[in-house]
Design a protein around this motif. Structure first.
Motif, PDB file in Angstrom:
ATOM      1  N   GLN A 101     -13.038  36.053 -24.233  1.00  0.00           N
ATOM      2  CA  GLN A 101     -12.632  34.495 -23.514  1.00  0.00           C
ATOM      3  C   GLN A 101     -11.835  34.752 -22.437  1.00  0.00           C
ATOM      4  N   ILE A 102     -12.226  33.541 -21.625  1.00  0.00           N
ATOM      5  CA  ILE A 102     -11.804  33.555 -20.200  1.00  0.00           C
ATOM      6  C   ILE A 102     -11.080  32.257 -19.861  1.00  0.00           C
ATOM      7  N   PRO A 103      -9.726  31.960 -19.984  1.00  0.00           N
ATOM      8  CA  PRO A 103      -9.166  30.788 -19.971  1.00  0.00           C
ATOM      9  C   PRO A 103      -9.717  30.050 -18.678  1.00  0.00           C
ATOM     10  N   ARG A 104      -9.718  30.556 -17.553  1.00  0.00           N
ATOM     11  CA  ARG A 104     -10.183  30.010 -16.241  1.00  0.00           C
ATOM     12  C   ARG A 104     -10.631  30.782 -15.217  1.00  0.00           C
ATOM     13  N   ALA A 105     -11.888  30.262 -14.386  1.00  0.00           N
ATOM     14  CA  ALA A 105     -12.354  31.172 -13.522  1.00  0.00           C
ATOM     15  C   ALA A 105     -12.720  30.080 -12.530  1.00  0.00           C
ATOM     16  N   ALA A 106     -12.904  30.525 -11.204  1.00  0.00           N
ATOM     17  CA  ALA A 106     -13.093  29.810 -10.212  1.00  0.00           C
ATOM     18  C   ALA A 106     -13.824  30.739  -8.974  1.00  0.00           C
ATOM     19  N   ALA A 107     -14.940  30.228  -8.083  1.00  0.00           N
ATOM     20  CA  ALA A 107     -15.509  31.042  -7.159  1.00  0.00           C
ATOM     21  C   ALA A 107     -16.164  29.960  -6.218  1.00  0.00           C
ATOM     22  N   ILE A 118     -22.419  33.363  -5.790  1.00  0.00           N
ATOM     23  CA  ILE A 118     -21.181  33.150  -6.235  1.00  0.00           C
ATOM     24  C   ILE A 118     -20.556  34.256  -5.620  1.00  0.00           C
ATOM     25  N   ARG A 119     -19.629  33.948  -4.651  1.00  0.00           N
ATOM     26  CA  ARG A 119     -18.675  34.621  -3.913  1.00  0.00           C
ATOM     27  C   ARG A 119     -17.318  34.564  -4.079  1.00  0.00           C
ATOM     28  N   ASP A 120     -16.409  35.357  -3.745  1.00  0.00           N
ATOM     29  CA  ASP A 120     -14.904  35.229  -3.831  1.00  0.00           C
ATOM     30  C   ASP A 120     -14.400  34.725  -5.098  1.00  0.00           C
ATOM     31  N   PRO A 121     -14.711  35.253  -6.225  1.00  0.00           N
ATOM     32  CA  PRO A 121     -14.569  34.943  -7.704  1.00  0.00           C
ATOM     33  C   PRO A 121     -12.955  35.195  -7.928  1.00  0.00           C
TER      34      PRO A 121
END
Length: 425
Positions: A101-107, A118-121
């Motif tokens: 489980q991952i609460p938040r991710a951005a990329a 998908i870059r700079d995650p």
């Protein structure tokens, strides 16, 4: 289409046509998988796009069933209708991939020539970070990428019975979205598994669809090392692993048993086999060198053990010029925590045997302790052990002390004879 069924989508647009251009003041698309808004223009004459698009609550598993969560983002779309280009940044919340489980991710996301990149995650798992680059071909379903992760807590990955942090030094992604292929190098400075300190650890693994492979690994534990290889089908829970154990020193492993000190060195091999869910078996053949318990030297020998559906059957034999011990563990039930075993010992020096017991005995007077220390002779034993791990019943079928004597402070000894005992406790 959605599983062979039509999907209803609501479309609203506020647009004008002017000089060969479609001017979109606001467009809204809403469907079962979420929604999006857009504004901008499309020069149909030149086939040029210039749009701003915002994702609003996109359900990821609607398009990628292996991943659960909700995504939002802002993008600019350029290029042409035949070959669109996209660039922007997206965030996802409440992600779940398998048991992780991952609460938040951005990329940062980009699209060109059928590839979604998908870059700079910015992906955090506790204090750990995941970095890298990945891309997906929307036409062929192909995957490409390289990722790394630092200081990921095992508990956040759904690993039970182990504590610590692990890093992915390198992970190469290939295959397709339906059958991804991941080849990775995992490392950890220190782990705690089953109460035993382990580390450093380094392993090379590969995941192809449901097939997990371990091509090489090295685990340093107790001043020695364990290396293992093998394969496991995750869907069928079928596979086999083989391990080699070299130079593991028992005195450097905390067994977490009050009053028990074990010394010596282990070498040998072990295999683990699974033929289905909850259908596991294992075998091991170990060599025991300079084995000692509470400062009592037992010598050298060997151990063979077989595990089948949670039940262990084992045989161990250890000896030296001072004596011999044979242990037949007829049944050790790891699930019920019950055991049945027979122990035979012969020819051991009584003084050395009692020296290992002295720290656990409370003597009422110093004089009695002194007599205890002066006892000499040869110890022979036959016993059975039955019951739970926490409170086993030990039945001594025979305990004999041959040549029992009370050593004088000077030379010689006062001979007391031979004693034979039987009992339970």
């Amino acid at each position: 289409p959605d599983g062979g069924r039509a999907t209803q989508v609501q479309l609203q647009a506020d647009a004008d046509w002017q000089d060969g251009k479609l001017l979109l003041r606001r467009g809204v698309v809403q469907g079962p998988g979420g929604g999006a808004t857009a504004q901008g223009e499309w020069d149909i004459t030149q086939d040029e796009l210039d749009l701003s698009v915002s994702l609003q609550g996109l359900n990821i598993d609607r398009y990628v069933p292996q991943v659960k969560g909700v995504a939002i983002g802002d993008f600019r779309v350029t290029g042409s209708a035949a070959a669109p280009l996209m660039a922007g940044r997206a965030s996802a919340y409440g992600l779940q991939v398998g048991d992780v489980q991952i609460p938040r991710a951005a990329a940062s996301l980009g699209f060109a020539d059928d590839w979604l990149s998908i870059r700079d995650p910015e992906i955090s798992l506790g204090a750990g970070q995941i970095k890298g680059l990945a891309r997906w071909n929307v036409r062929t379903n192909a995957l490409e990428g390289a990722l790394r992760a630092d200081n990921i807590l095992l508990g956040l990955l759904g690993v039970e019975d182990a504590e610590g942090r692990v890093s992915v030094e390198e992970a190469l992604l290939s295959g397709t979205l339906d059958r991804p292929v991941v080849r990775a190098v995992l490392a950890s400075d220190q782990l705690l598994a089953g109460g035993v300190d382990i580390g450093p650890v380094r392993a090379t693994v590969a995941l192809e669809g449901d097939e997990l492979g371990l091509s090489e690994s090295e685990i340093q534990v107790g001043g020695g090392r364990i290396s293992a290889v093998g394969r496991l089908n995750l869907a069928r829970q079928q596979g086999q692993f083989a391990a080699e154990i070299k130079g593991v020193k028992l005195q450097e492993i905390d067994l977490n048993v009050p009053g028990l000190r074990v010394g010596g060195e282990i070498n040998g091999v072990a295999t683990w086999t699974s033929t289905g869910p909850q259908e596991n078996s294992a075998t091991s053949t170990l060599q025991l060198r300079d084995l000692g318990i509470n400062d009592f030297y037992l010598g050298n020998g060997g151990l063979t053990a077989n595990l089948n559906e949670g039940v262990v059957v084992a045989t161990a034999a250890v000896g030296s010029t001072q004596g011999f011990v044979d242990v037949q563990a007829e049944r050790i039930d790891l699930n019920a925590r019950q055991l049945t075993a027979r122990i035979t010992g012969s020819g051991f020096d009584l003084a050395e045997s009692l020296a290992g017991l002295e720290p656990q005995i409370q003597f009422p007077t110093p004089e009695l302790r002194e007599v205890f220390r002066r006892l000499a002779g040869e110890l022979n034993l036959q016993a059975e052990v039955q019951g739970s791990f926490e409170a086993p019943m030990i039945t001594v079928s025979q305990l004999s002390l041959d040549g029992l004597a009370l050593a004088d402070r000077g030379a010689g000894a006062r001979r007391l004879g031979r004693i034979t005992l039987k009992g339970q406790g």
